[in-house]
Design a protein around this motif. Structure first.
Motif, PDB file in Angstrom:
ATOM      1  N   ILE A   1     -39.694 -18.647 -11.557  1.00 29.72           N
ATOM      2  CA  ILE A   1     -38.288 -18.540 -11.170  1.00 29.72           C
ATOM      3  C   ILE A   1     -37.945 -17.094 -10.803  1.00 29.72           C
ATOM      4  CG2 ILE A   1     -35.905 -18.699 -12.002  1.00 29.72           C
ATOM      5  CD1 ILE A   1     -36.894 -21.049 -13.799  1.00 29.72           C
ATOM      6  N   ILE A   2     -38.379 -16.158 -11.637  1.00 30.61           N
ATOM      7  CA  ILE A   2     -38.077 -14.736 -11.400  1.00 30.61           C
ATOM      8  C   ILE A   2     -38.619 -14.280 -10.055  1.00 30.61           C
ATOM      9  CG2 ILE A   2     -38.714 -12.392 -12.138  1.00 30.61           C
ATOM     10  CD1 ILE A   2     -38.312 -13.373 -15.044  1.00 30.61           C
ATOM     11  N   PHE A   3     -39.846 -14.666  -9.724  1.00 30.53           N
ATOM     12  CA  PHE A   3     -40.418 -14.228  -8.447  1.00 30.53           C
ATOM     13  C   PHE A   3     -39.779 -14.933  -7.259  1.00 30.53           C
ATOM     14  CE2 PHE A   3     -43.585 -12.029 -10.928  1.00 30.53           C
ATOM     15  CZ  PHE A   3     -43.860 -10.923 -10.127  1.00 30.53           C
ATOM     16  N   SER A   4     -39.299 -16.128  -7.451  1.00 30.88           N
ATOM     17  CA  SER A   4     -38.550 -16.796  -6.381  1.00 30.88           C
ATOM     18  C   SER A   4     -37.253 -16.048  -6.095  1.00 30.88           C
ATOM     19  CB  SER A   4     -38.228 -18.241  -6.769  1.00 30.88           C
ATOM     20  OG  SER A   4     -39.400 -19.015  -6.863  1.00 30.88           O
ATOM     21  N   LEU A   5     -36.582 -15.612  -7.162  1.00 29.66           N
ATOM     22  CA  LEU A   5     -35.326 -14.871  -7.009  1.00 29.66           C
ATOM     23  C   LEU A   5     -35.578 -13.482  -6.420  1.00 29.66           C
ATOM     24  CD1 LEU A   5     -33.610 -15.853 -10.399  1.00 29.66           C
ATOM     25  CD2 LEU A   5     -33.144 -16.798  -8.131  1.00 29.66           C
ATOM     26  N   ILE A   6     -36.627 -12.803  -6.894  1.00 26.21           N
ATOM     27  CA  ILE A   6     -36.968 -11.481  -6.367  1.00 26.21           C
ATOM     28  C   ILE A   6     -37.324 -11.574  -4.880  1.00 26.21           C
ATOM     29  CG2 ILE A   6     -38.709  -9.645  -6.426  1.00 26.21           C
ATOM     30  CD1 ILE A   6     -38.814  -9.945  -9.445  1.00 26.21           C
ATOM     31  N   SER A   7     -38.106 -12.588  -4.524  1.00 28.25           N
ATOM     32  CA  SER A   7     -38.509 -12.772  -3.136  1.00 28.25           C
ATOM     33  C   SER A   7     -37.295 -13.015  -2.240  1.00 28.25           C
ATOM     34  CB  SER A   7     -39.481 -13.952  -3.037  1.00 28.25           C
ATOM     35  OG  SER A   7     -39.998 -14.061  -1.738  1.00 28.25           O
ATOM     36  N   ASN A   8     -36.312 -13.738  -2.752  1.00 32.00           N
ATOM     37  CA  ASN A   8     -35.081 -13.975  -2.000  1.00 32.00           C
ATOM     38  C   ASN A   8     -34.353 -12.665  -1.708  1.00 32.00           C
ATOM     39  OD1 ASN A   8     -31.842 -14.430  -2.607  1.00 32.00           O
ATOM     40  ND2 ASN A   8     -32.687 -15.858  -1.112  1.00 32.00           N
ATOM     41  N   VAL A   9     -34.291 -11.777  -2.702  1.00 29.87           N
ATOM     42  CA  VAL A   9     -33.586 -10.509  -2.550  1.00 29.87           C
ATOM     43  C   VAL A   9     -34.350  -9.544  -1.639  1.00 29.87           C
ATOM     44  CG1 VAL A   9     -32.831  -8.432  -3.776  1.00 29.87           C
ATOM     45  CG2 VAL A   9     -32.377 -10.688  -4.756  1.00 29.87           C
ATOM     46  N   LEU A  10     -35.649  -9.450  -1.833  1.00 31.85           N
ATOM     47  CA  LEU A  10     -36.436  -8.440  -1.126  1.00 31.85           C
ATOM     48  C   LEU A  10     -36.911  -8.892   0.254  1.00 31.85           C
ATOM     49  CD1 LEU A  10     -38.655  -7.008  -4.017  1.00 31.85           C
ATOM     50  CD2 LEU A  10     -36.417  -6.225  -3.227  1.00 31.85           C
TER      51      LEU A  10
ATOM     52  N   THR B   1     -36.318 -14.807   1.474  1.00 32.65           N
ATOM     53  CA  THR B   1     -36.847 -16.169   1.446  1.00 32.65           C
ATOM     54  C   THR B   1     -35.777 -17.112   0.890  1.00 32.65           C
ATOM     55  OG1 THR B   1     -37.782 -15.796  -0.752  1.00 32.65           O
ATOM     56  CG2 THR B   1     -39.228 -15.416   1.145  1.00 32.65           C
ATOM     57  N   LYS B   2     -35.913 -18.377   1.209  1.00 37.00           N
ATOM     58  CA  LYS B   2     -34.908 -19.353   0.796  1.00 37.00           C
ATOM     59  C   LYS B   2     -35.166 -19.841  -0.625  1.00 37.00           C
ATOM     60  CE  LYS B   2     -32.749 -23.693   2.246  1.00 37.00           C
ATOM     61  NZ  LYS B   2     -32.779 -24.834   3.219  1.00 37.00           N
ATOM     62  N   ILE B   3     -34.091 -20.035  -1.378  1.00 38.00           N
ATOM     63  CA  ILE B   3     -34.179 -20.634  -2.717  1.00 38.00           C
ATOM     64  C   ILE B   3     -33.883 -22.125  -2.584  1.00 38.00           C
ATOM     65  CG2 ILE B   3     -33.140 -20.724  -5.020  1.00 38.00           C
ATOM     66  CD1 ILE B   3     -32.651 -17.745  -4.818  1.00 38.00           C
ATOM     67  N   ASP B   4     -34.875 -22.962  -2.902  1.00 39.32           N
ATOM     68  CA  ASP B   4     -34.678 -24.403  -2.748  1.00 39.32           C
ATOM     69  C   ASP B   4     -33.889 -24.980  -3.926  1.00 39.32           C
ATOM     70  OD1 ASP B   4     -36.498 -24.749  -4.913  1.00 39.32           O
ATOM     71  OD2 ASP B   4     -38.189 -24.788  -3.522  1.00 39.32           O
ATOM     72  N   GLU B   5     -33.506 -26.215  -3.783  1.00 37.69           N
ATOM     73  CA  GLU B   5     -32.667 -26.866  -4.787  1.00 37.69           C
ATOM     74  C   GLU B   5     -33.367 -26.985  -6.140  1.00 37.69           C
ATOM     75  OE1 GLU B   5     -29.448 -27.665  -4.798  1.00 37.69           O
ATOM     76  OE2 GLU B   5     -29.444 -26.608  -2.876  1.00 37.69           O
ATOM     77  N   GLU B   6     -34.670 -27.204  -6.126  1.00 37.44           N
ATOM     78  CA  GLU B   6     -35.419 -27.318  -7.377  1.00 37.44           C
ATOM     79  C   GLU B   6     -35.378 -25.992  -8.143  1.00 37.44           C
ATOM     80  OE1 GLU B   6     -37.540 -29.103 -10.380  1.00 37.44           O
ATOM     81  OE2 GLU B   6     -36.592 -30.047  -8.629  1.00 37.44           O
ATOM     82  N   THR B   7     -35.521 -24.880  -7.427  1.00 37.24           N
ATOM     83  CA  THR B   7     -35.473 -23.562  -8.075  1.00 37.24           C
ATOM     84  C   THR B   7     -34.075 -23.276  -8.612  1.00 37.24           C
ATOM     85  OG1 THR B   7     -37.223 -22.708  -6.623  1.00 37.24           O
ATOM     86  CG2 THR B   7     -35.846 -21.081  -7.738  1.00 37.24           C
ATOM     87  N   ARG B   8     -33.051 -23.666  -7.871  1.00 38.64           N
ATOM     88  CA  ARG B   8     -31.665 -23.493  -8.344  1.00 38.64           C
ATOM     89  C   ARG B   8     -31.457 -24.243  -9.661  1.00 38.64           C
ATOM     90  NH1 ARG B   8     -27.925 -21.781  -4.275  1.00 38.64           N
ATOM     91  NH2 ARG B   8     -26.235 -22.695  -5.507  1.00 38.64           N
ATOM     92  N   LYS B   9     -31.935 -25.476  -9.681  1.00 35.22           N
ATOM     93  CA  LYS B   9     -31.780 -26.311 -10.871  1.00 35.22           C
ATOM     94  C   LYS B   9     -32.526 -25.693 -12.057  1.00 35.22           C
ATOM     95  CE  LYS B   9     -32.792 -30.973 -12.592  1.00 35.22           C
ATOM     96  NZ  LYS B   9     -33.435 -32.285 -12.270  1.00 35.22           N
ATOM     97  N   GLU B  10     -33.766 -25.260 -11.817  1.00 29.48           N
ATOM     98  CA  GLU B  10     -34.575 -24.660 -12.890  1.00 29.48           C
ATOM     99  C   GLU B  10     -33.973 -23.354 -13.373  1.00 29.48           C
ATOM    100  OE1 GLU B  10     -38.316 -24.394 -10.924  1.00 29.48           O
ATOM    101  OE2 GLU B  10     -39.018 -26.362 -11.626  1.00 29.48           O
ATOM    102  N   THR B  11     -33.397 -22.583 -12.463  1.00 30.35           N
ATOM    103  CA  THR B  11     -32.749 -21.321 -12.843  1.00 30.35           C
ATOM    104  C   THR B  11     -31.607 -21.579 -13.815  1.00 30.35           C
ATOM    105  OG1 THR B  11     -33.296 -20.319 -10.700  1.00 30.35           O
ATOM    106  CG2 THR B  11     -31.551 -19.263 -11.987  1.00 30.35           C
ATOM    107  N   ILE B  12     -30.790 -22.577 -13.508  1.00 29.80           N
ATOM    108  CA  ILE B  12     -29.663 -22.925 -14.373  1.00 29.80           C
ATOM    109  C   ILE B  12     -30.159 -23.404 -15.738  1.00 29.80           C
ATOM    110  CG2 ILE B  12     -27.728 -24.529 -14.672  1.00 29.80           C
ATOM    111  CD1 ILE B  12     -27.442 -24.446 -11.553  1.00 29.80           C
TER     112      ILE B  12
ATOM    113  N   VAL C   1     -32.641 -10.206 -10.300  1.00 29.15           N
ATOM    114  CA  VAL C   1     -32.282 -11.584 -10.656  1.00 29.15           C
ATOM    115  C   VAL C   1     -30.776 -11.769 -10.581  1.00 29.15           C
ATOM    116  CG1 VAL C   1     -32.204 -13.213 -12.592  1.00 29.15           C
ATOM    117  CG2 VAL C   1     -34.328 -12.002 -12.068  1.00 29.15           C
ATOM    118  N   SER C   2     -30.041 -10.799 -11.097  1.00 29.52           N
ATOM    119  CA  SER C   2     -28.579 -10.832 -11.050  1.00 29.52           C
ATOM    120  C   SER C   2     -28.078 -10.919  -9.616  1.00 29.52           C
ATOM    121  CB  SER C   2     -28.027  -9.564 -11.729  1.00 29.52           C
ATOM    122  OG  SER C   2     -26.694  -9.311 -11.348  1.00 29.52           O
ATOM    123  N   TYR C   3     -28.618 -10.071  -8.758  1.00 30.19           N
ATOM    124  CA  TYR C   3     -28.169 -10.031  -7.360  1.00 30.19           C
ATOM    125  C   TYR C   3     -28.467 -11.352  -6.650  1.00 30.19           C
ATOM    126  CZ  TYR C   3     -27.259  -8.079  -2.724  1.00 30.19           C
ATOM    127  OH  TYR C   3     -26.748  -7.827  -1.473  1.00 30.19           O
ATOM    128  N   ALA C   4     -29.638 -11.921  -6.915  1.00 28.14           N
ATOM    129  CA  ALA C   4     -30.012 -13.191  -6.284  1.00 28.14           C
ATOM    130  C   ALA C   4     -29.089 -14.318  -6.730  1.00 28.14           C
ATOM    131  CB  ALA C   4     -31.457 -13.538  -6.623  1.00 28.14           C
TER     132      ALA C   4
END
Length: 387
Positions: A7-16, A19-30, A49-52
């Motif tokens: 999850i952390i690397f998905s969020l970091i990748s989105n910020v840097l 990249t797109k955050i898919d619905e599964e990652t959103r759900k897992e993040t919550i 993570v906060s910024y993402a």
């Protein structure tokens, strides 16, 4: 892969890298937000993570945690502005007073991030020539109000009036970390050239900056762990920064760090690109993730025991420090090696001081609790990554 790291690397990748955050990652993040936030903070990437989360409008029920998390990237931005003010003051002073210097680590790396505040750093690292060190310290303390903290084997620690920690390096190779790269790293000034428009501000050649990043990463990895942030830096240097791969490879081969670099790149492929993990990558992930930003005491003691060849040999080495390490603590031994037994005794008395004795006692306790299976795994890992 560890779900929270994924999850952390998905969020970091989105910020840097947007990249797109898919619905599964959103759900897992919550679902995992408490653990994700705690782990991100442990590795000093909670601001990303906060910024993402804010950028992608990922909301969760815990209002208090959401409020706390939303502040992380604002705090990081403020932290950057304070440190950057001190960095600019220092560079202007050294340029004016004709002291050649080279900014290192985060002071350079932040320019490769989408926004400089995204690359947090606990200090400012700058290299000066050893013959200029005393003058540089005097200028910072007398003209800028810096407080001298302590002098180490390769750098001097100071604090600015804003309480920014500044590490003034006078050499890059470290006496307490001996490997094949040390001799090459010590040639740093041969790989530096003047920054455009300046007479005393030097910049490192790209391939040497890369080598030093890996060298510093390897040092922390071998001591107690390096955290995930250097891996993020490495991925940016590999993917975002124009470079000559043949020149990089030649330096890495010469330094003996090519195999370690290749393992770190494979780790990044698993974290950023979803590559499949093998046994080595799983071991590497476990060691890095459990260590946090700077590694931890348990990992450090376990690693030292592993390199010593077991608990008994480790204790013996701690009691009777090898000459090459003892002379770092007592430089007089460089000229008078015959005094080694005397300074072994001097060191024992130092170990018996209340503060040091408590630290030594804790270290022995950590060592006693390190299971043999962990030492065996670390031994295999060190061999696999080429350290």
């Amino acid at each position: 892969m560890n779900i929270n790291i994924q999850i952390i690397f998905s969020l970091i990748s989105n910020v840097l890298f947007d990249t797109k955050i898919d619905e599964e990652t959103r759900k897992e993040t919550i679902e995992q937000i408490k653990d994700v936030y705690g782990l991100a903070k442990y590795h000093d990437v909670s601001h990303l993570v906060s910024y993402a989360i804010v950028k992608n409008e990922i909301e969760f029920a815990d209002a208090e945690l959401y409020k706390k998390l939303k502040k992380r990237h604002a705090i990081a931005a403020l932290r950057y502005e304070t440190a950057n003010y001190d960095f600019c003051e220092l560079t202007e002073l050294f340029e004016k007073e004709k002291i050649p210097f080279i900014p290192l680590k985060g002071a350079v790396m932040r320019d490769y991030y989408p926004e400089p505040w995204m690359r947090t750093s606990c200090d400012i690292d700058v290299l000066v020539r050893e013959e200029d060190l005393d003058n540089a310290i005097a200028l910072l303390t007398e003209k800028c109000g810096y407080t001298f903290n302590e002098k180490g084997t390769h750098d001097v620690s100071l604090f600015s009036p804003n309480e920014t920690h500044v590490e003034l390096h006078f050499k890059l190779s470290e006496d307490l970390y001996n490997n094949d790269a040390g001799g090459l790293i010590s040639q740093v000034w041969d790989y530096a050239s003047l920054k455009d428009g300046f007479e005393y501000w030097y910049v490192l050649a790209e391939e040497f900056f890369y080598l030093y990043h890996v060298y510093h990463m390897a040092k922390h990895f071998e001591v107690a762990g390096c955290g995930i942030k250097p891996f993020v830096d490495l991925y940016i240097l590999d993917k975002q920064v124009p470079h000559d791969e043949r020149t990089r490879t030649a330096l890495l081969k010469k330094s003996g760090l090519l195999r370690f670099t290749e393992c770190c790149r494979r780790m990044n492929e698993c974290w950023f690109e979803g590559a499949e993990m093998d046994k080595t990558m799983r071991s590497m992930q476990a060691y890095v993730v459990t260590g946090g930003t700077y590694g931890n005491k348990s990992n450090g003691v376990a690693m030292r025991q592993t390199k010593s060849g077991g608990k008994i040999k480790y204790i013996f080495e701690r009691l009777f420090l090898p000459y090459d390490m003892l002379k770092v603590h007592y430089p007089v031994l460089n000229k008078h090696k015959y005094l080694t037994p005397v300074f072994e005794v001097v060191r024992w008395f130092k170990l018996l001081s209340p503060k040091t004795f408590k630290q030594s006692k804790r270290e022995v306790e950590y060592g006693s609790n390190v299971p043999d299976s962990k030492s065996d795994k670390l031994s295999d890992l060190i061999k696999e990554v080429g350290l």
